[in-house]
Motif scaffolding. Structure first.
Motif, mmCIF file in Angstrom:
data_model
loop_
_atom_site.group_PDB
_atom_site.id
_atom_site.type_symbol
_atom_site.label_atom_id
_atom_site.label_comp_id
_atom_site.label_asym_id
_atom_site.label_seq_id
_atom_site.Cartn_x
_atom_site.Cartn_y
_atom_site.Cartn_z
ATOM 1 N N GLY A 41 0.716 -1.322 0.072
ATOM 2 C CA GLY A 41 0.078 0.111 0.053
ATOM 3 C C GLY A 41 0.768 1.350 -0.135
ATOM 4 O O GLY A 41 0.204 2.500 -0.038
ATOM 5 N N LEU A 42 2.103 1.370 -0.040
ATOM 6 C CA LEU A 42 2.911 2.411 -0.117
ATOM 7 C C LEU A 42 2.755 3.052 -1.422
ATOM 8 O O LEU A 42 2.734 2.206 -2.594
ATOM 9 C CB LEU A 42 4.303 2.111 0.285
ATOM 10 C CG LEU A 42 4.732 1.621 1.749
ATOM 11 C CD1 LEU A 42 6.100 1.444 2.013
ATOM 12 C CD2 LEU A 42 4.141 2.892 2.524
ATOM 13 N N GLY A 43 2.981 4.080 -1.655
ATOM 14 C CA GLY A 43 2.984 4.975 -2.707
ATOM 15 C C GLY A 43 4.448 5.111 -3.388
ATOM 16 O O GLY A 43 5.451 4.575 -2.786
ATOM 17 N N TYR A 44 4.630 5.574 -4.514
ATOM 18 C CA TYR A 44 5.686 5.587 -5.306
ATOM 19 C C TYR A 44 6.755 6.636 -4.560
ATOM 20 O O TYR A 44 8.181 6.028 -4.297
ATOM 21 C CB TYR A 44 5.389 5.979 -6.871
ATOM 22 C CG TYR A 44 4.722 5.342 -7.662
ATOM 23 C CD1 TYR A 44 4.538 3.989 -7.569
ATOM 24 C CD2 TYR A 44 4.055 5.905 -8.703
ATOM 25 C CE1 TYR A 44 4.034 3.208 -8.296
ATOM 26 C CE2 TYR A 44 3.501 5.084 -9.820
ATOM 27 C CZ TYR A 44 3.360 3.819 -9.670
ATOM 28 O OH TYR A 44 2.674 2.989 -10.583
ATOM 29 N N LYS A 45 6.200 7.559 -4.114
ATOM 30 C CA LYS A 45 7.243 8.491 -3.568
ATOM 31 C C LYS A 45 7.850 7.949 -2.053
ATOM 32 O O LYS A 45 8.974 8.078 -1.773
ATOM 33 C CB LYS A 45 6.612 10.017 -3.006
ATOM 34 C CG LYS A 45 6.394 10.800 -4.353
ATOM 35 C CD LYS A 45 5.917 12.219 -3.962
ATOM 36 C CE LYS A 45 5.516 13.090 -5.209
ATOM 37 N NZ LYS A 45 5.017 14.353 -4.769
ATOM 38 N N LYS A 46 6.942 7.339 -1.379
ATOM 39 C CA LYS A 46 7.398 6.604 -0.110
ATOM 40 C C LYS A 46 8.292 5.526 -0.265
ATOM 41 O O LYS A 46 9.318 5.393 0.234
ATOM 42 C CB LYS A 46 6.339 6.224 0.504
ATOM 43 C CG LYS A 46 5.461 7.381 1.267
ATOM 44 C CD LYS A 46 4.344 6.980 2.122
ATOM 45 C CE LYS A 46 3.438 8.236 2.591
ATOM 46 N NZ LYS A 46 2.279 7.780 3.576
ATOM 47 N N ILE A 47 8.057 4.675 -1.464
ATOM 48 C CA ILE A 47 9.018 3.654 -1.602
ATOM 49 C C ILE A 47 10.249 4.388 -2.248
ATOM 50 O O ILE A 47 11.468 3.989 -1.694
ATOM 51 C CB ILE A 47 8.277 2.670 -2.801
ATOM 52 C CG1 ILE A 47 7.047 2.158 -2.427
ATOM 53 C CG2 ILE A 47 9.407 1.645 -3.360
ATOM 54 C CD1 ILE A 47 6.246 1.320 -3.446
ATOM 55 N N SER A 48 10.174 5.123 -2.873
ATOM 56 C CA SER A 48 11.363 6.014 -3.564
ATOM 57 C C SER A 48 12.260 6.406 -2.457
ATOM 58 O O SER A 48 13.440 6.434 -2.328
ATOM 59 C CB SER A 48 10.929 6.967 -4.611
ATOM 60 O OG SER A 48 12.018 7.659 -4.801
ATOM 61 N N ARG A 49 11.706 7.167 -1.463
ATOM 62 C CA ARG A 49 12.312 7.546 -0.276
ATOM 63 C C ARG A 49 12.803 6.422 0.765
ATOM 64 O O ARG A 49 14.108 6.628 1.065
ATOM 65 C CB ARG A 49 11.598 8.533 0.647
ATOM 66 C CG ARG A 49 11.196 9.953 -0.098
ATOM 67 C CD ARG A 49 10.274 10.526 0.315
ATOM 68 N NE ARG A 49 9.893 11.902 -0.148
ATOM 69 C CZ ARG A 49 8.627 12.462 -0.004
ATOM 70 N NH1 ARG A 49 7.938 12.036 1.029
ATOM 71 N NH2 ARG A 49 8.299 13.672 -0.773
ATOM 72 N N ALA A 50 12.131 5.544 0.771
ATOM 73 C CA ALA A 50 12.618 4.583 1.700
ATOM 74 C C ALA A 50 13.568 3.741 1.343
ATOM 75 O O ALA A 50 14.473 3.420 2.027
ATOM 76 C CB ALA A 50 11.260 3.515 2.019
ATOM 77 N N LEU A 51 13.719 3.533 0.010
ATOM 78 C CA LEU A 51 14.785 2.808 -0.843
ATOM 79 C C LEU A 51 15.817 3.452 -1.239
ATOM 80 O O LEU A 51 16.878 3.089 -1.731
ATOM 81 C CB LEU A 51 14.162 1.740 -1.822
ATOM 82 C CG LEU A 51 13.133 0.698 -1.182
ATOM 83 C CD1 LEU A 51 12.537 -0.303 -2.484
ATOM 84 C CD2 LEU A 51 13.860 -0.222 -0.195
ATOM 85 N N ILE A 53 15.935 4.995 -4.290
ATOM 86 C CA ILE A 53 15.835 4.630 -5.453
ATOM 87 C C ILE A 53 14.963 5.678 -6.204
ATOM 88 O O ILE A 53 14.129 6.412 -5.670
ATOM 89 C CB ILE A 53 15.394 3.544 -5.893
ATOM 90 C CG1 ILE A 53 16.314 2.302 -5.074
ATOM 91 C CG2 ILE A 53 15.408 3.015 -7.408
ATOM 92 C CD1 ILE A 53 15.615 0.920 -5.203
ATOM 93 N N SER A 54 15.424 6.176 -7.480
ATOM 94 C CA SER A 54 14.833 7.403 -8.099
ATOM 95 C C SER A 54 13.211 6.942 -8.234
ATOM 96 O O SER A 54 12.950 5.722 -8.432
ATOM 97 C CB SER A 54 15.366 7.809 -9.468
ATOM 98 O OG SER A 54 15.325 6.757 -10.408
ATOM 99 N N LEU A 55 12.462 8.133 -8.331
ATOM 100 C CA LEU A 55 11.101 7.815 -8.559
ATOM 101 C C LEU A 55 10.584 6.928 -9.999
ATOM 102 O O LEU A 55 9.944 6.394 -10.062
ATOM 103 C CB LEU A 55 10.357 9.303 -8.484
ATOM 104 C CG LEU A 55 8.729 9.186 -8.545
ATOM 105 C CD1 LEU A 55 8.268 8.399 -7.153
ATOM 106 C CD2 LEU A 55 8.328 10.805 -8.310
ATOM 107 N N SER A 60 8.936 2.559 -13.317
ATOM 108 C CA SER A 60 9.329 1.648 -14.363
ATOM 109 C C SER A 60 9.328 -0.011 -13.847
ATOM 110 O O SER A 60 8.807 -0.913 -14.380
ATOM 111 C CB SER A 60 10.815 1.892 -15.195
ATOM 112 O OG SER A 60 11.821 1.601 -14.151
ATOM 113 N N ILE A 61 9.768 0.048 -12.626
ATOM 114 C CA ILE A 61 9.694 -1.410 -12.157
ATOM 115 C C ILE A 61 8.149 -1.927 -11.670
ATOM 116 O O ILE A 61 7.794 -3.196 -12.138
ATOM 117 C CB ILE A 61 10.648 -1.477 -10.490
ATOM 118 C CG1 ILE A 61 12.287 -1.143 -10.724
ATOM 119 C CG2 ILE A 61 10.236 -2.938 -9.902
ATOM 120 C CD1 ILE A 61 12.982 -0.936 -9.723
ATOM 121 N N ILE A 62 7.460 -1.309 -11.488
ATOM 122 C CA ILE A 62 6.063 -1.543 -10.953
ATOM 123 C C ILE A 62 5.320 -1.755 -12.414
ATOM 124 O O ILE A 62 4.480 -2.467 -12.402
ATOM 125 C CB ILE A 62 5.560 -0.622 -10.112
ATOM 126 C CG1 ILE A 62 6.017 -0.642 -8.615
ATOM 127 C CG2 ILE A 62 3.724 -0.760 -10.230
ATOM 128 C CD1 ILE A 62 5.741 0.514 -7.623
#
Length: 90
Positions: A41-51, A53-55, A60-62
């Motif tokens: 349920g995490l959004g792109y921005k939260k995943i990007s910040r947590a890992l 990795i660029s947005l 593109s992975i998703i």
């Protein structure tokens, strides 16, 4: 706000992230982690910040995961090899 970002990171995330910048391609383990966080349920921005990795990489992975159902590296196009594998072995 910075504290909330670190709350998404776990110890295993840190281990995975240690070698991200050493290679051009992300490992399957990292790409699976992105999809896992997306499904949680995490959004792109939260995943990007947590890992870290660029947005655009997250997107593109998703996108590839949704389209092909896998996070594995897909074969790329390119010029066919001049030598056949059998000739190369000799």
């Amino acid at each position: 706000m910075r504290q909330s970002i670190t709350s998404y990171r776990s110890e295993t995330d840190q281990d995975i992230l240690k070698h991200i910048m050493k290679t051009k391609e992300l490992t399957k383990q990292v790409r699976d982690k992105v999809v896992e966080k997306y499904e949680a349920g995490l959004g792109y921005k939260k995943i990007s910040r947590a890992l870290n990795i660029s947005l655009s990489t997250i997107k593109s992975i998703i996108r590839k995961w949704k389209e092909y159902g896998t996070t594995a590296n897909l074969p790329r196009g390119g010029r066919p090899p001049k030598l056949k594998s059998r000739t190369r072995r000799k």
